[in-house]
Design a protein around this motif. Structure first.
Motif, PDB file in Angstrom:
ATOM      1  N   PRO A   1      45.358  25.039  77.161  1.00 56.48           N
ATOM      2  CA  PRO A   1      45.038  23.608  77.116  1.00 56.48           C
ATOM      3  C   PRO A   1      46.032  22.805  77.947  1.00 56.48           C
ATOM      4  O   PRO A   1      47.114  23.274  78.283  1.00 56.48           O
ATOM      5  N   ALA A   2      45.658  21.563  78.269  1.00 57.01           N
ATOM      6  CA  ALA A   2      46.499  20.733  79.126  1.00 57.01           C
ATOM      7  C   ALA A   2      47.869  20.493  78.510  1.00 57.01           C
ATOM      8  O   ALA A   2      48.869  20.407  79.210  1.00 57.01           O
ATOM      9  N   ASP A   3      47.931  20.364  77.198  1.00 58.81           N
ATOM     10  CA  ASP A   3      49.214  20.105  76.523  1.00 58.81           C
ATOM     11  C   ASP A   3      49.713  21.363  75.830  1.00 58.81           C
ATOM     12  O   ASP A   3      50.261  21.307  74.727  1.00 58.81           O
ATOM     13  N   ALA A   4      49.551  22.522  76.483  1.00 61.74           N
ATOM     14  CA  ALA A   4      49.867  23.805  75.842  1.00 61.74           C
ATOM     15  C   ALA A   4      51.314  23.878  75.389  1.00 61.74           C
ATOM     16  O   ALA A   4      51.611  24.349  74.283  1.00 61.74           O
ATOM     17  N   VAL A   5      52.245  23.430  76.230  1.00 57.61           N
ATOM     18  CA  VAL A   5      53.667  23.553  75.889  1.00 57.61           C
ATOM     19  C   VAL A   5      53.976  22.789  74.614  1.00 57.61           C
ATOM     20  O   VAL A   5      54.597  23.312  73.682  1.00 57.61           O
ATOM     21  N   ARG A   6      53.539  21.533  74.555  1.00 63.69           N
ATOM     22  CA  ARG A   6      53.815  20.743  73.359  1.00 63.69           C
ATOM     23  C   ARG A   6      53.085  21.299  72.138  1.00 63.69           C
ATOM     24  O   ARG A   6      53.671  21.467  71.064  1.00 63.69           O
ATOM     25  N   GLN A   7      51.795  21.609  72.309  1.00 57.78           N
ATOM     26  CA  GLN A   7      50.985  22.060  71.176  1.00 57.78           C
ATOM     27  C   GLN A   7      51.523  23.354  70.571  1.00 57.78           C
ATOM     28  O   GLN A   7      51.691  23.459  69.353  1.00 57.78           O
ATOM     29  N   PHE A   8      51.833  24.333  71.415  1.00 57.89           N
ATOM     30  CA  PHE A   8      52.269  25.620  70.890  1.00 57.89           C
ATOM     31  C   PHE A   8      53.726  25.583  70.425  1.00 57.89           C
ATOM     32  O   PHE A   8      54.111  26.334  69.531  1.00 57.89           O
ATOM     33  N   ALA A   9      54.544  24.719  71.046  1.00 57.75           N
ATOM     34  CA  ALA A   9      55.931  24.581  70.598  1.00 57.75           C
ATOM     35  C   ALA A   9      55.983  24.051  69.169  1.00 57.75           C
ATOM     36  O   ALA A   9      56.817  24.466  68.361  1.00 57.75           O
ATOM     37  N   GLU A  10      55.082  23.114  68.861  1.00 53.02           N
ATOM     38  CA  GLU A  10      55.040  22.575  67.497  1.00 53.02           C
ATOM     39  C   GLU A  10      54.660  23.650  66.481  1.00 53.02           C
ATOM     40  O   GLU A  10      54.984  23.532  65.299  1.00 53.02           O
ATOM     41  N   LEU A  11      53.980  24.697  66.934  1.00 56.75           N
ATOM     42  CA  LEU A  11      53.587  25.779  66.031  1.00 56.75           C
ATOM     43  C   LEU A  11      54.573  26.946  66.055  1.00 56.75           C
ATOM     44  O   LEU A  11      54.328  27.980  65.446  1.00 56.75           O
ATOM     45  N   GLY A  12      55.689  26.778  66.781  1.00 60.43           N
ATOM     46  CA  GLY A  12      56.740  27.788  66.729  1.00 60.43           C
ATOM     47  C   GLY A  12      56.898  28.635  67.973  1.00 60.43           C
ATOM     48  O   GLY A  12      57.778  29.503  68.018  1.00 60.43           O
ATOM     49  N   ALA A  13      56.083  28.418  69.018  1.00 60.90           N
ATOM     50  CA  ALA A  13      56.236  29.198  70.254  1.00 60.90           C
ATOM     51  C   ALA A  13      57.446  28.694  71.030  1.00 60.90           C
ATOM     52  O   ALA A  13      57.695  27.497  71.110  1.00 60.90           O
ATOM     53  N   ALA A  14      58.199  29.633  71.613  1.00 60.36           N
ATOM     54  CA  ALA A  14      59.378  29.263  72.387  1.00 60.36           C
ATOM     55  C   ALA A  14      59.031  28.883  73.818  1.00 60.36           C
ATOM     56  O   ALA A  14      59.784  28.170  74.463  1.00 60.36           O
ATOM     57  N   ASP A  15      57.898  29.362  74.331  1.00 60.99           N
ATOM     58  CA  ASP A  15      57.555  29.076  75.723  1.00 60.99           C
ATOM     59  C   ASP A  15      56.080  29.392  75.953  1.00 60.99           C
ATOM     60  O   ASP A  15      55.423  30.021  75.125  1.00 60.99           O
ATOM     61  N   VAL A  16      55.565  28.930  77.092  1.00 62.34           N
ATOM     62  CA  VAL A  16      54.201  29.218  77.534  1.00 62.34           C
ATOM     63  C   VAL A  16      54.288  29.793  78.935  1.00 62.34           C
ATOM     64  O   VAL A  16      54.926  29.213  79.816  1.00 62.34           O
ATOM     65  N   TRP A  17      53.668  30.955  79.151  1.00 60.31           N
ATOM     66  CA  TRP A  17      53.661  31.610  80.470  1.00 60.31           C
ATOM     67  C   TRP A  17      52.277  31.433  81.084  1.00 60.31           C
ATOM     68  O   TRP A  17      51.276  31.859  80.510  1.00 60.31           O
ATOM     69  N   GLU A  18      52.220  30.813  82.257  1.00 64.65           N
ATOM     70  CA  GLU A  18      50.965  30.691  82.977  1.00 64.65           C
ATOM     71  C   GLU A  18      50.843  31.860  83.950  1.00 64.65           C
ATOM     72  O   GLU A  18      51.631  31.990  84.878  1.00 64.65           O
ATOM     73  N   LEU A  19      49.853  32.722  83.730  1.00 63.40           N
ATOM     74  CA  LEU A  19      49.710  33.953  84.500  1.00 63.40           C
ATOM     75  C   LEU A  19      48.636  33.804  85.571  1.00 63.40           C
ATOM     76  O   LEU A  19      47.687  33.041  85.411  1.00 63.40           O
ATOM     77  N   PRO A  20      48.764  34.550  86.665  1.00 63.66           N
ATOM     78  CA  PRO A  20      47.699  34.552  87.682  1.00 63.66           C
ATOM     79  C   PRO A  20      46.468  35.294  87.180  1.00 63.66           C
ATOM     80  O   PRO A  20      46.530  36.051  86.208  1.00 63.66           O
ATOM     81  N   HIS A  21      45.352  35.112  87.878  1.00 61.02           N
ATOM     82  CA  HIS A  21      44.108  35.769  87.498  1.00 61.02           C
ATOM     83  C   HIS A  21      44.155  37.254  87.856  1.00 61.02           C
ATOM     84  O   HIS A  21      44.761  37.671  88.835  1.00 61.02           O
ATOM     85  N   ALA A  22      43.479  38.056  87.060  1.00 59.13           N
ATOM     86  CA  ALA A  22      43.193  39.460  87.374  1.00 59.13           C
ATOM     87  C   ALA A  22      44.429  40.219  87.835  1.00 59.13           C
ATOM     88  O   ALA A  22      44.432  40.886  88.852  1.00 59.13           O
TER      89      ALA A  22
END
Length: 694
Positions: free
Chosen positions: A90-111
């Motif tokens: 989601p557009a606000d992935a860092v904020r949204q998942f950090a509030e649920l306890g995630a330390a970071d968000v990794w954006e990966l390339p396709h395939a």
């Protein structure tokens, strides 16, 4: 068989395997799970240090998985990250998942695949940052748990900035003493232990001290969760930050029910608890100051020097950072308290051999600090006895520097007297942070070298050479971090002796685009050995791109502008062929400007692309400007009505280099920053030619 210390929860088996390969390269032992129940069972293993979650696990969104992890009855030491493509997050992935306890968000390339350099470069950057940040976050709690969980003394921290000054940390001894589980303690004021048996006057004394921000000690009758009454000797003190602001209250609590008649025993317990709390807070302050200094650089040498300087004089009078490879010990950095100690350290062998039993070899193969008496310290310093001088008779520790499941060096800390156990624990905590900082610098250096090599392969090694023409080229990658791009240019001789000038742009940015740009440039050169027409050369590249797409089930498109240049009586004849590329601009010697070339089909898109050719005559001092869309789009983002032709027209009578520099500056003037490549040639008289570097 090695025990897993990392879990990947992803139903996409190809991506999970690619992630496993890259994390294994970082030193992890990885297990892959595909459903939530297996994941929750696996996280019970306290050896799990890293948890990588896909944006969805089967049909279940990661938000509910993160919520389930937080609801576990025990606190897992694992660092949790969410990894997926930009479309999955989601557009606000860092904020949204950090509030649920995630330390970071990794954006990966396709395939991605296990052999894909895109994953290596992208993940190395995210992983290095994650590890550095994880060291800083939670460092205080890790130290307190280590120092206090095995004691019989209850220890809590409260946050006066929050409503009702609630408990934000409690150690295991406090949960045992009160009978309350951690989830019924955190977020509540300590008064939940009070009942009608608690003395109101003692409560008032404690309340007034907290209000006045001063220490206090009282003995209260409290009640456990099962209703049992116990005598609780409570010591409370404010904790201030570097500005003098109270940021926490420390509460040390001792069950003195069995000792209430023995005053001496109570005082001894309280004093021991106070010393323990003070030691833990001292270590916390030291490490909170040390971590930013270690993380401030991604240069390995600077990180090693920062480590040595941090240890002196805080932990000892002499510090060395050593690396071990085979039977060779190398001094990477050294710091001494005073000029005499520093000179003595600098005079030690920079490289020495180590025999079996050498303290440095033993420390490198251990996980705990190795105590060093004066004789062992001498061996650690030089491999031999030390006779006299400021290093004689020192004692201390040799501490391994751990990073991602391996040892990256040894930290030696020495002082004139044997160092205490608290010093060893502090040195070990410092080494844990330093090991990651040093390894992060190594990863960054590897990433930088790969990026530089990729970029070198997309560009010519030497300035472009074209008969009867001066040439100026410019290039700038627009990606973040390790900057590599997918734009390329080249000039080479084709089969009949004419020169072919090409400039191209691979869709996308970064390592994947750079890798394909290298292939495209090499293919064009090879095609030129068999073909003469620019359209025929571009068709050969189109065949290669379509085959690449069919074999890999993925692919990128490439736009190219090719100019076949042949000498004429008056200058050069330029046959222009465009494959989905912006048309070049011709600037005549009199300053007039025209756009040349007819639009063609992007390469890698269809079997039979339209590749029309157009011939233009270039006279003496006429210029031909080829460029990628990073220039045109950059100009248009600053001024929607501006064009490259207008910009070129405004630079009549400027030198070739001045024109190329101005175009490059204009590409970065707008809000859109992309890869940009520019080639400008000017027709010269016979024998006159200037070469311009990139």
């Amino acid at each position: 068989m090695a025990v897993a210390d990392a879990l990947i929860a992803d139903a996409d088996s190809d991506r999970a395997e690619a992630m496993r390969a890259e994390l294994t390269r970082h030193g992890h032992v990885v297990e892959i799970v595909a459903d939530r129940d297996t994941l929750l069972a696996g996280i019970d293993d306290e050896r799990i240090r890293l948890l990588v979650l896909a944006p969805t696990l089967g049909a279940e969104p990661v938000a509910t998985v993160l919520t389930a992890l937080r609801a576990l009855s025990h606190a897992s030491p694992a660092v949790v990250v969410v990894a997926g493509t930009a479309e999955e997050l989601p557009a606000d992935a860092v904020r949204q998942f950090a509030e649920l306890g995630a330390a970071d968000v990794w954006e990966l390339p396709h395939a991605v695949t296990a052999a894909d350099v895109r994953l290596r470069l992208v993940l190395a950057e995210f992983y290095a940052r994650l590890q550095a940040e994880n060291v800083r976050v939670g460092g205080e709690f890790a130290i307190l748990r280590r120092a206090l969980d095995l004691t019989g003394t209850g220890f809590v921290l409260t946050d006066p900035s929050l409503d009702d000054n609630p408990i934000v940390y409690a150690n295991e001894a406090f949960t045992t003493m009160t009978g309350y589980p951690l989830d019924e303690i955190i977020g509540r004021n300590c008064r939940f232990l009070q009942r009608d048996v608690t003395d109101p006057q003692s409560i008032a004394v404690m309340r007034d001290a907290i209000r006045d921000l001063r220490p206090v000690a009282v003995t209260l009758r409290n009640v456990r969760r099962d209703g049992a009454v116990f005598d609780n000797e409570v010591h409370i003190a404010p904790v201030r930050d570097e500005r003098g602001q109270v940021v926490r209250f420390v509460g040390v609590q001792v069950d003195v029910t069995a000792h209430r008649e023995g005053r001496a025993d109570r005082l001894a317990l309280a004093e021991g608890s106070r010393r323990l709390a003070e030691a833990a807070l001292r270590r916390t302050r030291f490490l909170s100051e040390a971590s930013p200094r270690l993380d401030a650089t991604l240069d390995r040498r600077a990180a090693l020097d920062a480590l040595a300087l941090l240890a002196v004089p805080a932990l000892g009078t002499a510090c060395l950072v050593l690396s071990v490879e085979g039977g060779v010990v190398r001094r990477d950095s050294a710091a001494g308290a005073g000029a005499g100690v520093q000179e003595a350290l600098d005079a030690l062998p920079a490289v020495r051999s180590a025999e079996p039993g050498d303290p440095i070899l033993r420390a490198a193969g251990s996980v705990d600090p190795l105590p060093l008496d004066s004789a062992q310290a001498a061996l650690a310093l030089s491999g031999a006895a030390i006779d006299g001088g400021p290093l004689n008779g020192l004692h201390g520790f040799a501490v391994p520097l751990p990073a991602r499941g391996r040892t990256v060096g040894v930290l030696v800390i020495l002082g004139p007297a044997p160092l205490g156990g608290d010093d060893a624990a502090l040195a070990q905590d410092l080494a844990a942070r330093a090991g990651l900082a040093v390894d992060n610098a190594r990863l960054y250096e590897e990433q930088r070298q790969v990026a530089e090599q990729l970029q070198r392969e997309t560009l010519p090694e030497r300035p472009l050479r074209i008969p009867r023409a001066s040439v100026a080229t410019r290039y700038r990658a627009g990606g973040a971090g390790m900057r590599v791009g997918g734009d390329f240019f080249d000039a080479f001789e084709v089969r009949d002796g004419a020169s072919l000038l090409v400039i191209g742009d691979v869709t996308g940015k970064g390592a994947a685009a750079a890798a394909l740009a290298t292939i495209a440039r090499s293919t064009l050169r090879t095609a030129g050995q068999y073909e003469t027409a620019p359209s025929a050369v571009l068709r050969t590249l189109n065949v290669g791109l379509l085959r690449h797409r069919a074999e890999t089930s993925r692919g990128r498109f490439v736009s190219v502008a090719a100019a076949r240049l042949t000498e004429s009586a008056t200058g050069l004849e330029a046959t222009i062929c465009l494959a989905g590329h912006p048309p070049p601009v011709v600037q005549r010697a009199d300053g007039s400007v025209e756009v040349v070339g007819r639009g063609g089909t992007l390469l890698g898109f269809k079997d039979d692309p339209a590749l029309p050719e157009e011939t233009v005559t270039l006279g003496l001092r006429d210029r031909l400007v080829l460029f990628t869309d990073g220039l045109s789009e950059g100009i248009e983002s600053a001024d929607p009505d501006a064009t490259v032709a207008q910009l070129v027209s405004g630079h009549h009578r400027r030198s070739l280099d001045d024109l190329a520099d101005s175009l490059l500056d204009a590409a970065g003037s707008g809000s859109r920053i992309d890869d940009v490549a520019i080639c400008v040639i000017e027709v010269t008289a016979d024998g006159e030619r200037l070469l311009r570097s990139v």
